[in-house]
Scaffold this motif. Structure first.
Motif, PDB file in Angstrom:
ATOM      1  N   LEU A   1       0.824  -1.203   0.000  1.00 41.38           N
ATOM      2  CA  LEU A   1       0.000   0.000   0.000  1.00 41.38           C
ATOM      3  C   LEU A   1       0.860   1.255   0.000  1.00 41.38           C
ATOM      4  O   LEU A   1       1.767   1.395   0.811  1.00 41.38           O
ATOM      5  CB  LEU A   1      -0.891   0.021   1.239  1.00 41.38           C
ATOM      6  CG  LEU A   1      -2.191  -0.791   1.193  1.00 41.38           C
ATOM      7  CD1 LEU A   1      -2.849  -0.779   2.542  1.00 41.38           C
ATOM      8  CD2 LEU A   1      -3.128  -0.225   0.153  1.00 41.38           C
ATOM      9  N   ALA A   2       0.533   2.182  -0.876  1.00 42.17           N
ATOM     10  CA  ALA A   2       1.235   3.462  -0.920  1.00 42.17           C
ATOM     11  C   ALA A   2       0.805   4.325   0.260  1.00 42.17           C
ATOM     12  O   ALA A   2      -0.330   4.211   0.749  1.00 42.17           O
ATOM     13  CB  ALA A   2       0.933   4.171  -2.235  1.00 42.17           C
ATOM     14  N   PRO A   3       1.680   5.218   0.741  1.00 46.88           N
ATOM     15  CA  PRO A   3       1.355   6.045   1.917  1.00 46.88           C
ATOM     16  C   PRO A   3       0.103   6.890   1.741  1.00 46.88           C
ATOM     17  O   PRO A   3      -0.599   7.168   2.716  1.00 46.88           O
ATOM     18  CB  PRO A   3       2.605   6.922   2.068  1.00 46.88           C
ATOM     19  CG  PRO A   3       3.697   6.147   1.438  1.00 46.88           C
ATOM     20  CD  PRO A   3       3.065   5.416   0.297  1.00 46.88           C
ATOM     21  N   GLU A   4      -0.207   7.309   0.500  1.00 46.93           N
ATOM     22  CA  GLU A   4      -1.342   8.216   0.315  1.00 46.93           C
ATOM     23  C   GLU A   4      -2.683   7.570   0.638  1.00 46.93           C
ATOM     24  O   GLU A   4      -3.688   8.268   0.814  1.00 46.93           O
ATOM     25  CB  GLU A   4      -1.367   8.788  -1.107  1.00 46.93           C
ATOM     26  CG  GLU A   4      -1.375   7.785  -2.226  1.00 46.93           C
ATOM     27  CD  GLU A   4       0.028   7.510  -2.758  1.00 46.93           C
ATOM     28  OE1 GLU A   4       0.131   7.127  -3.936  1.00 46.93           O
ATOM     29  OE2 GLU A   4       0.995   7.660  -1.993  1.00 46.93           O
ATOM     30  N   TRP A   5      -2.729   6.232   0.706  1.00 42.68           N
ATOM     31  CA  TRP A   5      -3.981   5.567   1.101  1.00 42.68           C
ATOM     32  C   TRP A   5      -4.406   6.024   2.491  1.00 42.68           C
ATOM     33  O   TRP A   5      -5.584   6.011   2.830  1.00 42.68           O
ATOM     34  CB  TRP A   5      -3.786   4.059   1.118  1.00 42.68           C
ATOM     35  CG  TRP A   5      -3.919   3.370  -0.214  1.00 42.68           C
ATOM     36  CD1 TRP A   5      -2.939   2.725  -0.907  1.00 42.68           C
ATOM     37  CD2 TRP A   5      -5.102   3.250  -1.007  1.00 42.68           C
ATOM     38  NE1 TRP A   5      -3.421   2.210  -2.082  1.00 42.68           N
ATOM     39  CE2 TRP A   5      -4.762   2.520  -2.177  1.00 42.68           C
ATOM     40  CE3 TRP A   5      -6.413   3.688  -0.854  1.00 42.68           C
ATOM     41  CZ2 TRP A   5      -5.682   2.223  -3.178  1.00 42.68           C
ATOM     42  CZ3 TRP A   5      -7.330   3.384  -1.855  1.00 42.68           C
ATOM     43  CH2 TRP A   5      -6.967   2.665  -2.995  1.00 42.68           C
ATOM     44  N   LEU A   6      -3.450   6.355   3.322  1.00 40.69           N
ATOM     45  CA  LEU A   6      -3.723   6.587   4.738  1.00 40.69           C
ATOM     46  C   LEU A   6      -3.698   8.056   5.101  1.00 40.69           C
ATOM     47  O   LEU A   6      -3.765   8.412   6.272  1.00 40.69           O
ATOM     48  CB  LEU A   6      -2.692   5.830   5.574  1.00 40.69           C
ATOM     49  CG  LEU A   6      -2.559   4.354   5.180  1.00 40.69           C
ATOM     50  CD1 LEU A   6      -1.255   3.785   5.655  1.00 40.69           C
ATOM     51  CD2 LEU A   6      -3.731   3.579   5.742  1.00 40.69           C
ATOM     52  N   THR A   7      -3.618   8.934   4.126  1.00 39.15           N
ATOM     53  CA  THR A   7      -3.511  10.368   4.409  1.00 39.15           C
ATOM     54  C   THR A   7      -4.628  11.172   3.775  1.00 39.15           C
ATOM     55  O   THR A   7      -4.555  12.399   3.739  1.00 39.15           O
ATOM     56  CB  THR A   7      -2.163  10.907   3.890  1.00 39.15           C
ATOM     57  OG1 THR A   7      -2.114  10.740   2.474  1.00 39.15           O
ATOM     58  CG2 THR A   7      -1.002  10.186   4.545  1.00 39.15           C
TER      59      THR A   7
END
Length: 866
Positions: free
Chosen positions: A675-681
Motif C-alpha cells: 500500500l502506498a502512503p497516500e492511502w492513509l492520508t
C-alpha cells in the motif's frame, strides 16, 4: 565540378538511346513507354545495386492497363504506383522534364503528373531504399514518391500523421478501393468509407509504451513503430524478428500486413485484423459472416428474410427475399436512373446475437430509446440505412451511408437487435410462372378471423410462459429480487462468452481442483469441451457492492486485450451464482515461483517478468479508453505463462476512472506491504499508487523473498542487522524490512548484496543496480516524484537514461522499518498468548496521518478481491 561539366553530354545523348536502362539517375527531356522498354520488362531506371527499378508495368496483362511503378526487384513486388487510378495503353508515355514527371496517353492527353515544383528539375533519382526523388541543381529534393505512398511502405520510409494508404482492388488492378490505413495522434487505424474497424493498439502484439502525441510511423529491421518527439519516444511498437527487407501493406482484402522477404520467399509476420469477419465488407452488403471452427476460416451466408444477390446482377451481398421491397438507398442515390422518393420506411429484422464492426468504435445516437423511436430516428435521416438496438441498455446505433457485413456474435448474451431499413418498390418484379389472379371473396372473410385466432393463441402462449418463469423464480427465491433477474440478463457491448452453471460445473468436475483463493472467492481449474484449459473464479459472499464490482469486471476485462493482461474468456450469471472464466496460466502466480522451494528464477526471467508487468500496468494507465487503477499490484496477482510471460490479473475489480475523476477514490484497497502512503492520508489516489506497489514487487523480484520477512528464511540475507530491525525477544529471529535494507545498500553502492543468493553470482552489479534504482524511484513517498509506468518501461528497455531516487523522499522507509519490527514483536507476543493485538491498541499516539504504518492492518481489512 568535373562531374557537372560531364553531365550535359549525357543530357543530349539520353533521348537517342532510350531503349537502354539507366542506373540511379535520369535527366530531363527523357521519354519512356512500354514499347520502347519492352525488352527490359518496361524498366528504364534501376537503383544503384539494382534492388529497385522504375518501370512501366502491366499487371492485368491487357491493353489499357499500364502503370508507372517502382518495383522491388528480388521479390518482383510493386511498392508504389503513379497513375494507379488512370492506367494508360502500351503507347502511353512517362515524361521527365524540368517541370517534373508526367504521364500521357497515346493522344498526348495528360493522365498524371507531379505537382508544381519550386524550381526546375535537374535529375530524377531512384534510391537504394526505393524512393523516387526529383532533385534540383543543388541536390535539394523537390518531390519524393515516399511522400505520396499508395498501399505499401518499406524499410526506411517515414509515414507521418495524416498520410493515408489506400488498398488496391486486387494484385492485378492497382486502382484504389475503399479501405484505408492512417496514423492519428495516438494510434494507427483501418477505415472503410471513413468508419473505423481496427486499431493497432487492439492487437496483442502491439505494446503501448507512452501516451505522447504520435508524429509518424516507421518500419525498420526490428519492427513497426509509432514515434513521437522527433523519434525520441516510442508510443506503440510491434517487435518483429530481424529482417533486412520487409514491407507493410494494406491488402486488397482490407487487412494491414507486415511481411519480410528472404531467399526462401515471403514470410507474413503481422496481420490486422486477424479475424476476417471483422472486415467491413467481407460478405458484402448485409452478408452474414460466420467463423467455421472446423476449418478455422470464415464463410458467408444471408440472414433470414434475405437471399444472396447473384453476381450476374452486379451485386455482392444479400437482399430481401420479398421482391416487393428494396434496401433503402443513402442520400442523393438513385435506382435505375429514377430518384427514390422519401416514403414510409419499414425495417427488416436481422435477429438477436449479431455484431456490427462500427458499433465498437462509435457512440449510440441516443440512449434510453425503445425500438420504434430508434427506427423513427433513422427514418428521419436519409443517410441512415439501418439500426442496431441494445435491448438491455436502450442504446440506438444508426448505420449511415454504407451498410457492410454483419457477423454472428461470439457472446451468448449479445442482445443487439439489428434492423435494415427498406422501402416498398414502385413496380415489384414478376418472375416466370407468376400470374395475376383476382383475390377470392372467401379469403376476405377468412383472413381476419384467422388473424384474430392467431393473436389469441400467441397471447395464451405468452401467459403460460410468464407463469412458468414466475414459478422458476419462486423456486430460486428471487421473486422480489428484481436486481438479480436483471443481472442474469446483463448486457454490455463486447461482452465475452456467457457460460451456463452446468457447463462450468462439468468443466471443473464440480469445482474439484482449487488452484487459488482470495477475498471474493476461490479459483478452480477447468477443461472446456474443446479441450481448452481455463481458470474459473467462483465468487462468493456477493453483496450489492459485489454485484457492481462483478459487472464492472466483465465490462472492463471483456473489452481489454493486451499480451500482459489476463484475458477474460467468459462469465456465468445464473440464479445467484457469479463466476468468471479466465485463460489458464500454467505456471501459476509469481509468488509461488518466486518464494517457493522450487528452482530459483534466473535473472533474465526476473527481468522479463518486470518488463511484462510494467507494460501491462502502462496499458491500464494510458492505453485503455478509461484510466484503470489496479489498486492491488502484488506477486499473487501477477500470473506466469510459458517462457515467464507475465500477465496481470484482477485488474477488472479496480476502479474505472474518467480523467476528471482520477483524484476521487473513497474505498481503501490493496494488500499490506504494497500500500502506498497516500492511502492513509486522505490524499488523492492516482495511477502512482500502482507505481508504488510495482516498486515493492520489483524489490521482491530482485531479492527472491518477501519484503517483510525474517532472517531464518531459507534464502535470507547474510551479515549483520544493518536494516535497523531488532530481534524478537520471544523467538530470536532477525526481522528484516527489505525496502529499508535496499535503501541502505543503494546509499553504499552495494547492490549485489540485494540479489537473491540462490543466483550464485549469475547476475551482474549493473543488472541489479538498474532494477533497484527503478524500484526505489517507484516507492518514493511523494507521488509526484514517482515515474509513470510509461517511463518505467522506457527505463527498463533502455529507451531513456536511468533515473536516481531522491533519498529525502525515501526517509519514511527508516520509520517503516522500525515500526515493522515493533509490530512484528507485538504479533509474536499475541501468538504466545500474552496480549490480544489489534490495530487500535498497537497504534502509538504519534502515528497519525502519513505516519500511520500500513502493516498494522490485516490484509483482510485492506485487500481487494484476488
Amino acid at each position: 565540378m568535373g562531374s557537372l561539366l560531364f553531365i550535359p553530354v549525357i543530357f543530349f545523348f539520353l533521348p537517342l538511346a532510350s531503349s537502354i536502362s539507366y542506373t540511379e539517375f535520369i535527366y530531363p527531356n527523357f521519354v519512356a513507354s512500354n514499347i520502347k522498354f519492352a525488352d527490359n520488362g518496361g524498366a528504364f531506371l534501376f537503383s544503384r545495386n539494382k534492388t529497385y527499378k522504375a518501370a512501366i508495368v502491366n499487371p492485368l496483362a491487357k491493353e489499357g492497363s499500364f502503370y508507372f511503378c517502382v518495383t522491388h526487384v528480388p521479390s518482383n513486388t510493386i511498392i508504389w504506383s503513379a497513375n494507379r487510378n488512370d492506367p494508360v495503353s502500351s503507347t502511353g508515355n512517362v515524361n521527365i522534364s524540368s517541370k517534373g514527371i508526367s504521364i500521357t496517353d497515346r493522344d498526348g492527353n495528360l493522365r498524371w503528373s507531379t505537382p508544381q515544383l519550386q524550381s526546375a528539375v535537374y535529375a530524377l533519382r531512384l534510391t537504394e531504399i526505393g524512393n523516387l526523388v526529383l532533385l534540383d541543381r543543388s541536390n535539394v529534393s523537390l518531390w519524393e514518391s515516399f511522400h505520396y505512398p499508395t498501399d505499401t511502405i518499406v524499410v526506411g520510409q517515414s509515414f507521418p500523421v495524416g498520410t493515408v494508404l489506400l488498398s488496391s482492388i486486387s494484385s492485378s488492378d492497382l486502382s484504389s478501393s475503399n479501405y484505408s490505413f492512417s496514423v492519428a495522434a495516438s494510434d494507427a487505424m483501418l477505415e472503410w468509407y471513413g468508419q473505423i474497424y481496427w486499431k493497432l493498439s487492439m492487437d496483442p502484439n502491439a505494446f503501448i509504451n507512452s501516451n505522447a502525441v504520435v508524429e509518424y510511423m516507421i518500419l525498420n529491421a526490428t519492427g513497426l513503430y509509432l514515434l513521437a518527439h522527433n523519434s525520441s519516444v516510442v508510443v506503440i511498437e510491434v517487435v518483429l524478428p530481424h529482417s533486412d527487407f520487409r514491407i507493410a501493406k494494406l491488402e486488397s482484402t482490407g487487412q494491414f500486413t507486415v511481411k519480410s522477404f528472404s531467399s526462401a520467399g515471403w514470410t507474413q509476420e503481422f496481420i490486422g485484423p486477424v479475424d476476417s469477419c471483422q472486415i467491413p465488407f467481407f460478405c458484402g452488403q448485409v452478408g452474414l459472416c460466420n467463423e467455421d471452427s472446423a476449418t478455422n476460416s470464415p464463410s458467408c451466408s444471408c440472414p433470414s428474410s434475405f437471399h444472396t444477390v447473384p453476381p450476374s446482377l452486379g451485386g455482392w451481398g444479400c437482399k430481401p427475399i420479398d421482391h416487393s421491397i428494396v434496401l433503402a438507398s443513402p442520400c442523393n442515390s438513385s435506382r435505375g436512373g429514377e430518384e427514390i422518393k422519401s416514403a414510409a420506411f419499414s425495417y427488416l429484422s436481422l435477429g438477436y446475437g449479431i455484431e456490427y464492426f462500427a458499433i465498437d468504435f462509435s457512440e449510440p445516437a441516443r440512449y434510453g430509446e425503445n425500438i420504434p423511436s430508434c427506427q423513427a430516428l433513422c427514418s428521419k435521416e436519409c443517410s441512415c440505412l439501418g439500426i442496431f438496438y441494445g435491448n438491455t441498455s436502450g442504446s440506438c446505433y444508426m448505420i449511415k451511408d454504407r451498410f457492410g457485413s454483419i457477423r454472428q456474435s461470439s457472446s451468448f448474451v449479445n442482445d443487439l437487435l439489428g434492423y435494415v431499413k427498406v422501402q416498398v418498390g414502385s413496380t415489384p418484379p414478376r418472375f416466370n410462372g407468376e400470374e395475376k389472379h383476382n383475390f377470392p371473396l372467401a379469403a376476405l372473410i377468412l383472413l381476419p378471423i384467422s388473424g384474430f385466432l392467431i393473436l389469441l393463441t400467441l397471447y395464451f402462449l405468452w401467459w403460460r410462459r410468464r407463469l412458468f418463469l414466475k414459478r422458476i423464480q419462486i423456486k430460486l427465491g428471487n421473486v422480489s429480487s428484481r436486481a438479480s433477474v436483471e443481472l442474469d440478463a446483463f448486457f454490455i457491448p463486447g461482452l465475452p462468452r456467457r457460460f451456463s452453471l452446468e457447463e462450468l460445473a462439468a468443466a471443473t468436475d464440480n469445482f474439484k481442483v482449487q488452484i487459488g483463493s482470495g477475498g471474493f472467492g476461490s479459483v478452480f481449474k477447468g477443461i472446456l469441451p474443446d479441450k481448452t484449459v481455463v481458470a474459473v473464479k467462483k465468487i462468493t459472499n456477493l453483496g450489492i457492492e459485489g454485484k457492481k464490482e462483478f459487472c464492472t469486471e466483465i465490462a472492463v476485462i471483456g473489452n481489454i486485450h493486451h499480451t500482459n493482461l489476463v484475458k477474460l474468456k467468459g462469465f456465468c450469471a445464473q440464479a445467484r451464482e457469479r463466476l468468471l472464466v479466465y485463460e489458464y496460466m500454467n505456471r501459476g502466480s509469481l509468488d509461488r515461483t518466486l518464494f517457493g522451494n522450487g528452482p530459483a528464477l534466473e535473472w533474465q526471467e526476473r527481468y522479463d517478468i518486470a518488463v511484462g508487468t510494467a507494460r501491462g500496468l502502462s496499458y491500464l494507465h494510458r492505453g485503455c479508453e478509461h484510466k484503470i487503477i489496479h489498486c492491488d499490484v502484488k506477486p499473487e496477482n501477477i500470473l506466469l505463462h510459458d517462457s515467464s510471460q507475465a500477465k496481470i490479473s484482477d485488474f477488472g475489480l479496480s476502479k474505472l476512472l474518467a480523467p476528471e475523476q482520477s483524484g476521487l477514490f473513497t474505498t481503501m484497497r490493496g494488500t499490506r506491504g504494497y500500500l502506498a502512503p497516500e492511502w492513509l492520508t486522505n490524499s488523492a489516489i492516482s495511477e502512482k499508487t500502482d507505481v508504488y506497489s510495482y516498486g515493492m514487487v520489483l524489490l521482491e523480484v530482485v531479492s527472491g523473498r518477501k519484503n517483510c520477512t525474517t532472517r531464518s528464511h531459507d534464502h535470507s540475507l547474510d551479515g549483520s542487522d544493518s536494516s535497523g530491525c531488532q530481534s524478537s525477544s520471544s523467538t530470536g529471529l532477525g526481522l528484516v524490512y527489505f525496502p529499508l535494507f535496499a535503501l541502505e545498500m543503494h546509499e553504499q553502492g552495494k547492490y549485489l548484496e540485494l540479489a537473491d543468493p540462490r543466483l550464485e553470482g549469475r547476475v551482474t552489479y549493473e543488472e541489479v543496480k538498474k532494477l533497484v534504482c527503478i524500484a526505489l524511484c517507484c516507492v518514493q513517498e511523494e507521488p509526484a516524484l514517482r515515474p509513470s509506468m510509461d517511463t518505467v518501461v522506457s527505463m527498463l528497455e533502455g529507451g531513456i537514461p536511468l533515473s536516481q531516487p531522491r533519498n529525502e523522499s525515501l526517509n519514511f522507509l527508516r520509520f517503516y522499518g522500525r515500526r515493522f519490527t515493533e509490530a512484528s514483536t507485538i504479533e509474536e507476543g499475541n501468538r504466545n498468548g500474552s496480549v490480544i493485538y489489534s490495530p487500535t491498541n498497537a497504534l502509538p499516539s504519534c502515528m497519525s496521518g502519513s505516519n500511520y504504518f500500513f502493516s498494522y492492518m490485516s490484509s483482510q481489512q485492506v485487500s481487494g478481491p484476488r
